[in-house]
Design an enzyme around this catalytic site. Sequence first.
Site, PDB file in Angstrom:
ATOM      1  N   LYS A 106     -28.253 -47.049  -4.308  1.00 33.91           N
ATOM      2  CA  LYS A 106     -27.000 -46.070  -3.692  1.00 33.91           C
ATOM      3  C   LYS A 106     -27.520 -46.861  -2.637  1.00 33.91           C
ATOM      4  O   LYS A 106     -27.602 -47.772  -1.834  1.00 33.91           O
ATOM      5  CB  LYS A 106     -28.506 -44.678  -2.974  1.00 33.91           C
ATOM      6  CG  LYS A 106     -27.463 -44.199  -2.996  1.00 33.91           C
ATOM      7  CD  LYS A 106     -28.376 -42.877  -2.255  1.00 33.91           C
ATOM      8  CE  LYS A 106     -27.707 -41.684  -2.079  1.00 33.91           C
ATOM      9  NZ  LYS A 106     -28.068 -40.297  -1.327  1.00 33.91           N
ATOM     10  N   HIS A 108     -24.719 -46.000  -0.239  1.00 32.11           N
ATOM     11  CA  HIS A 108     -24.608 -45.233   1.571  1.00 32.11           C
ATOM     12  C   HIS A 108     -25.758 -44.326   1.029  1.00 32.11           C
ATOM     13  O   HIS A 108     -26.523 -44.192   0.773  1.00 32.11           O
ATOM     14  CB  HIS A 108     -23.835 -43.999   0.779  1.00 32.11           C
ATOM     15  CG  HIS A 108     -23.669 -42.856  -0.325  1.00 32.11           C
ATOM     16  ND1 HIS A 108     -23.143 -42.907  -1.840  1.00 32.11           N
ATOM     17  CD2 HIS A 108     -23.946 -42.199  -0.092  1.00 32.11           C
ATOM     18  CE1 HIS A 108     -23.895 -42.255  -2.383  1.00 32.11           C
ATOM     19  NE2 HIS A 108     -23.932 -41.527  -1.514  1.00 32.11           N
TER      20      HIS A 108
END
Length: 220
Positions: A106, A108
């Site tokens: 991921k 963010h």
Amino acid sequence: MSALTNDHRTRFLQLALRADALRFGEFTLKSGRTSPYFFNAGRFDSGAALASLASCYADAMDAASVPFDLLFGPAYKGIPLATALACEYARRGRDLPLAFNRKEAKAHGEGGSLIGAPLGGKRVLIVDDVITAGTAIREALAIIEAAGGTPAGIVIALDRQERVREDLPVSAAQSVAHEHGIPVVAVAGLDDLLAFAGESTELCDCRDALLAYRARYGIL
């Protein structure tokens, strides 16, 4: 052949049958082999089933006496299994840290591919359903080591105890254990399933097919 002296093996096989996680018939495996049985841990799909399964995992680990500090669930099936096992240990009075990985990192938020407790300095137990080719387990081992953890062992539900290849007389579980020098603990194996089928009037008709499959593909 195991005499099913450890009750967690019997409980697990009974639970797998009730949940339809363990089925008998003719099944084509990813390897191309035609198997007389099939195991799908995804069928442990209720809170009660997962809690009972986690109890079997915990008893298997207690019997194996493998020391560890943290539970790690490889995506995807390992995540609910490790979570359920963490809850079971908490119920028994041992509050263990838990972590698992994403399939894709991921970019963010908190970022990265790991979720949960930090692995650094911990002896990590990998919790999964089965070991087939061993690819997912090897990925998990690399993630753990990169995060500063030490792989302590692997616990799986069912060990099929069959050769990885015709010319290689070791199982996938044995191959991973030898390659990485860590124990692989199974709640039950094919030997246990054979003993269980021999003691069950409902499954006695399946036993000959199981024996034939072990004779052709089983490890010594």
